[in-house]
Scaffold this active site. Sequence first.
Site, PDB file in Angstrom:
ATOM      1  N   GLY A 225      -0.794   4.770 -14.563  1.00  0.00           N
ATOM      2  CA  GLY A 225      -1.383   4.041 -13.455  1.00  0.00           C
ATOM      3  C   GLY A 225      -2.528   4.809 -12.831  1.00  0.00           C
ATOM      4  N   ALA A 226      -3.087   4.219 -11.787  1.00  0.00           N
ATOM      5  CA  ALA A 226      -4.213   4.840 -11.087  1.00  0.00           C
ATOM      6  C   ALA A 226      -4.097   4.515  -9.613  1.00  0.00           C
ATOM      7  CB  ALA A 226      -5.545   4.344 -11.636  1.00  0.00           C
TER       8      ALA A 226
ATOM      9  N   ASP B  90       7.259  11.289   2.862  1.00  0.00           N
ATOM     10  CA  ASP B  90       6.895  10.024   2.228  1.00  0.00           C
ATOM     11  C   ASP B  90       8.052   9.471   1.401  1.00  0.00           C
ATOM     12  OD1 ASP B  90       5.154   7.921   1.842  1.00  0.00           O
ATOM     13  OD2 ASP B  90       4.129   8.837   0.131  1.00  0.00           O
TER      14      ASP B  90
ATOM     15  N   VAL C 181      -2.551   8.813 -13.250  1.00  0.00           N
ATOM     16  CA  VAL C 181      -1.291   9.394 -13.704  1.00  0.00           C
ATOM     17  C   VAL C 181      -1.117   9.043 -15.179  1.00  0.00           C
ATOM     18  CG1 VAL C 181       1.177   9.604 -13.275  1.00  0.00           C
ATOM     19  CG2 VAL C 181      -0.350   8.952 -11.403  1.00  0.00           C
TER      20      VAL C 181
ATOM     21  N   GLY D 158      -5.918   5.834  -5.410  1.00  0.00           N
ATOM     22  CA  GLY D 158      -7.093   6.320  -4.723  1.00  0.00           C
ATOM     23  C   GLY D 158      -7.386   7.784  -4.974  1.00  0.00           C
ATOM     24  N   MET D 159      -6.365   8.580  -5.326  1.00  0.00           N
ATOM     25  CA  MET D 159      -6.559  10.011  -5.506  1.00  0.00           C
ATOM     26  C   MET D 159      -6.851  10.394  -6.951  1.00  0.00           C
ATOM     27  SD  MET D 159      -6.294  10.935  -2.447  1.00  0.00           S
ATOM     28  CE  MET D 159      -6.837   9.274  -2.012  1.00  0.00           C
TER      29      MET D 159
ATOM     30  N   LYS E  59      -0.548  14.169 -13.246  1.00  0.00           N
ATOM     31  CA  LYS E  59      -1.375  13.542 -12.223  1.00  0.00           C
ATOM     32  C   LYS E  59      -2.706  14.282 -12.168  1.00  0.00           C
ATOM     33  CE  LYS E  59       2.562  11.975  -9.502  1.00  0.00           C
ATOM     34  NZ  LYS E  59       3.157  11.885  -8.158  1.00  0.00           N
TER      35      LYS E  59
END
Length: 367
Positions: free
Chosen positions: A22-23, A137, A29, A25-26, A43
């Site tokens: 996936g992808a 988180d 992965v 904002g930072m 990551k």
Amino acid sequence: MQPLEPEDPQSLGEYRLLRRLGAGGMGRVYLARSTSGRTVAVKVVHPHHAVDEEFRHRFRREVASARRVGGAWTAPVLDADTDGPTPWVATGYVAGPSLAQAVAEHGPLPEATVRAVGAGLAEALDHVHGLGLVHRDVKPSNVLLTLDGPRLIDFGIARAKDGTASLTSSGVSVGSPGYMAPEQILGERVAGSTDVFALGAVLVYAATGEAPFPGDSSAALLYHVVHGEARLDGLPDGLRETVTRALSKDPGGRPSTEVLVGELAGAAGGAAGLVRSGWLPGPIVEQVSRSAVELLELEPQAPQGSGPVPFTTPAYGPDAGLVPPLPASPPSIPPSVPRGPGFGPPDPSFGEAVAHPTTETGPPGPT
């Protein structure tokens, strides 16, 4: 799980990248495999963050914190490069869907499963807090369900207990709407009790399929967390008192992680006593089993425009770290059952963070 794109690297350090997970904002992965055959999640920081020295400093600090977390019910940090042109961090790949995915696809979990999830996460957080850290988180997409128990992942914004909720120089709060404690939203001092609040909200989601605080926008949701009452409709009576105290607006009114383990595990004594054969509902076990087979069959992707990539079969087995052992008699999977999606550290956990609705936040580091 998606194929690699032309702009994706083929390898980082000793890890051969296999697919995109996936992808955010930072950054991105990836699913990857080490030269010894271990499967990991890598990551990778986005290039425009890689040239930001403040971000790199924060990334180094957060990777150092995450390396210290190695207790039960977590995914360990295995390797990292925080100083190279492309900063990255590799964590153990966890064979199981996220709690968010499992509930979205299969509905609320049985009370026994919710208790096992809660006790495992409480033990993980007890270990984290013992290191002087706060996760900050805890949310459904950061909880993975495996055949041998839950796993808490993504310590990218974990910080010392003696700090405020701020991760940035502007002093704004970082976390996920609906699972942030009131003091975290308000930018006040956080402590282990901040994670307990988030755990209470996660248990409501696991047991009912709905987050305890409604809102059609981040601002409305955060306001409800600070000023409104949690919605506990559908929560089993046996969990109601524990969850209600965990969701107290007053941090001092929340139970400790040790007390949570005792209340959730009961006579079992701890999470290990609750995690046994059959702790997960059948459909989730089938999903994990299918995905494990897919992972075993996965070969490196040939670069576009090239011939096949030579592939050396890794050493499978409990020491290879590829996947956890499957049950002695895995459930049969009828041909009519659709093949499930890939699994592992979910993409949203890498790029998903919110600030106070009126203030813009800087990027938190991954993991």
